[in-house]
Design a protein around this motif. Structure first.
Motif, PDB file in Angstrom:
ATOM      1  N   GLY A 250       3.049   5.915   6.442  1.00 42.97           N
ATOM      2  CA  GLY A 250       1.740   5.346   6.147  1.00 42.97           C
ATOM      3  C   GLY A 250       1.837   3.984   5.482  1.00 42.97           C
ATOM      4  O   GLY A 250       0.917   3.545   4.800  1.00 42.97           O
ATOM      5  N   THR A 251       2.982   3.296   5.686  1.00 45.69           N
ATOM      6  CA  THR A 251       3.142   1.959   5.102  1.00 45.69           C
ATOM      7  C   THR A 251       3.606   1.000   6.190  1.00 45.69           C
ATOM      8  O   THR A 251       4.038   1.420   7.263  1.00 45.69           O
ATOM      9  N   ILE A 252       3.499  -0.302   5.907  1.00 44.35           N
ATOM     10  CA  ILE A 252       4.082  -1.295   6.806  1.00 44.35           C
ATOM     11  C   ILE A 252       4.700  -2.382   5.932  1.00 44.35           C
ATOM     12  O   ILE A 252       4.072  -2.841   4.990  1.00 44.35           O
ATOM     13  N   PHE A 253       5.958  -2.742   6.187  1.00 44.82           N
ATOM     14  CA  PHE A 253       6.733  -3.628   5.315  1.00 44.82           C
ATOM     15  C   PHE A 253       6.707  -3.105   3.882  1.00 44.82           C
ATOM     16  O   PHE A 253       6.762  -3.875   2.932  1.00 44.82           O
ATOM     17  N   GLY A 254       6.586  -1.781   3.722  1.00 45.10           N
ATOM     18  CA  GLY A 254       6.562  -1.194   2.385  1.00 45.10           C
ATOM     19  C   GLY A 254       5.195  -1.217   1.724  1.00 45.10           C
ATOM     20  O   GLY A 254       5.019  -0.655   0.649  1.00 45.10           O
ATOM     21  N   PHE A 255       4.179  -1.835   2.354  1.00 49.01           N
ATOM     22  CA  PHE A 255       2.840  -1.851   1.756  1.00 49.01           C
ATOM     23  C   PHE A 255       2.032  -0.667   2.261  1.00 49.01           C
ATOM     24  O   PHE A 255       2.002  -0.390   3.461  1.00 49.01           O
ATOM     25  N   ARG A 256       1.374   0.021   1.323  1.00 47.84           N
ATOM     26  CA  ARG A 256       0.571   1.179   1.681  1.00 47.84           C
ATOM     27  C   ARG A 256      -0.626   0.743   2.514  1.00 47.84           C
ATOM     28  O   ARG A 256      -1.296  -0.240   2.203  1.00 47.84           O
ATOM     29  N   LEU A 257      -0.854   1.422   3.638  1.00 49.87           N
ATOM     30  CA  LEU A 257      -1.976   1.036   4.485  1.00 49.87           C
ATOM     31  C   LEU A 257      -3.286   1.613   3.967  1.00 49.87           C
ATOM     32  O   LEU A 257      -4.363   1.083   4.235  1.00 49.87           O
ATOM     33  N   GLY A 258      -3.177   2.709   3.194  1.00 44.92           N
ATOM     34  CA  GLY A 258      -4.367   3.265   2.561  1.00 44.92           C
ATOM     35  C   GLY A 258      -5.372   3.828   3.535  1.00 44.92           C
ATOM     36  O   GLY A 258      -6.568   3.673   3.389  1.00 44.92           O
ATOM     37  N   ILE A 259      -4.849   4.499   4.591  1.00 46.76           N
ATOM     38  CA  ILE A 259      -5.767   5.189   5.490  1.00 46.76           C
ATOM     39  C   ILE A 259      -6.117   6.516   4.823  1.00 46.76           C
ATOM     40  O   ILE A 259      -5.226   7.292   4.461  1.00 46.76           O
ATOM     41  N   ILE A 260      -7.407   6.753   4.626  1.00 47.99           N
ATOM     42  CA  ILE A 260      -7.821   7.948   3.890  1.00 47.99           C
ATOM     43  C   ILE A 260      -7.566   9.181   4.757  1.00 47.99           C
ATOM     44  O   ILE A 260      -7.672   9.131   5.984  1.00 47.99           O
TER      45      ILE A 260
END
Lengths: 182, 200
Positions: free
Chosen positions: B154-164
């Motif tokens: 659920g991340t991209i380049f280590g950043f959380r995408l925050g899809i609920i």
């Protein structure tokens, strides 16, 4: 004459290659060793935040770090414990109190457990459980919420990884206790 | 062949890991995140460009019978340099890639380009070919890494995408997920190709 050329080409290529590699290796060696040392030291301060000074000591073939607080009092020891987990080597820095009875904390500096399952041994909730638990007679793990003062709760679905951590610690702690407390 | 054709071959038409399906070992093993894919791609870029350059440079001096042995020595030298450099300056990346950096030695993309291209083309064209192939390899790894990281973490380049309400699919980080992701990326590439062919 033809064979001579083959031998010569292989010899020269190998020599040039060996020269380049030894050059690069000698340039990078100190840095690589420093990196490894820095990783261990960083882990020691995580394991024992109260430690202000660390003294490295080699005893009976084992490197043991003595930890001192701000006033220069000995607060405990730290050492590297390693062994095999489910998939590969697990390396743990473990801190023991000065009486060698309780764990100060642990930090896992290398592991290659299954992502999503065994890799949870790297989670803070798992590592935190070891803080202050008794090492005598030995550390045990269980699947329930921990009750005894020498017990930790295993990662669910990853008993092998949890057991490996506990066994690696038990083995190394026994060894270190023997060295420090003859 | 124009310079542009040589360079672009590796990026799409003769894509090393998504078309020729070469170098499957790193493609499947280290693509658990985009960052790993980028790091591996960079290591391969370094090794491939320098190996192709050296092979093209000395191709006339090497007796035919021992050319593979000489290529292997050249490749192994650059791989070891890359490995040591990563260990010294990027210890975290080196730990994440584990044994797959030294394994670039046996990556058939590199020996393949040396034998199929660099040993019979000019130095300039060989470097261009190596650049195209390794950039293609890199985007291939990053594409598969992106699929696995988004679905598996659920991340991209280590950043959380925050899809609920999204629970990561752990399977995508496991070996089976690597095959799923590879299959989907290859299929998508073929799909795009077919679309284009219909248009022209």
């Amino acid at each position: 004459m033809k064979y001579f050329r083959i031998v010569l080409v292989l010899l020269v290529t190998s020599l040039i290659s060996a020269f380049c590699l030894s050059l690069v290796s000698s340039l990078a060696k100190a840095r690589i060793e420093n990196n490894e040392k820095a990783a261990i030291e960083r882990a020691i301060y995580v394991v024992a935040p109260a430690a202000k000074k660390v003294e490295e000591k080699l005893t009976a073939g084992k490197t043991i770090y003595k930890l001192y607080d701000g006033q220069g009092n000995l607060i405990g020891y730290a050492f590297l414990a390693k062994g095999y987990g489910y998939q590969g080597e697990i390396k743990i820095i473990c801190g023991l109190d000065k009486n060698l009875e309780k764990i100060l904390g642990i930090e896992i500096i290398a592991s290659s457990e299954t992502p999503g399952l065994g890799a949870h041994i790297n989670d803070n909730w798992f590592k935190k459980q070891f803080r202050g638990i008794k090492v005598l007679p030995r550390i045990v793990y269980s699947k329930r919420k921990s009750r005894q003062d020498n017990e930790i709760q295993a990662v669910s679905g990853a008993t092998i990884s949890s057991r490996s951590v506990v066994e690696i610690l038990n083995k190394e702690i026994t060894k270190v206790r023997k060295i420090l407390q003859p | 062949m124009s310079k542009k054709t040589i360079f672009l071959a590796g990026l799409w038409r003769e894509h090393p890991n998504l078309r020729q399906l070469l170098g499957m070992c790193p493609t499947l093993a280290i693509t658990t995140s985009v960052r790993n894919g980028f790091a591996m791609g960079t290591a391969v870029l370094f090794v491939l460009v320098f190996s192709s350059f050296m092979v093209a440079l000395i191709k006339r001096l090497i007796p035919h019978q021992v050319r593979i042995a000489v290529y292997t020595i050249i490749i192994a030298t650059f791989v070891t340099i890359a490995d040591i450099t990563l260990k010294a300056f990027f210890p975290q990346i080196s730990r994440a890639l584990g044994p797959y950096v030294p394994l670039i030695v046996v990556n058939c993309i590199i020996l393949g380009r040396a034998e199929a291209f660099a040993s019979r083309n000019s130095v300039g064209n060989s470097v261009l070919d190596a650049l195209g192939m390794s950039l293609g390899f890199m985007w291939g790894l990053m594409a598969i890494g992106a699929v696995r990281e988004i679905l598996g973490r659920g991340t991209i380049f280590g950043f959380r995408l925050g899809i609920i309400h999204f629970r990561p699919w752990i399977i995508m980080l496991l070996p089976a997920g690597a095959f799923f992701a590879l299959g989907f990326v290859v299929a998508f590439m073929n799909f795009l190709d077919r679309q284009r062919r219909f248009k022209t």
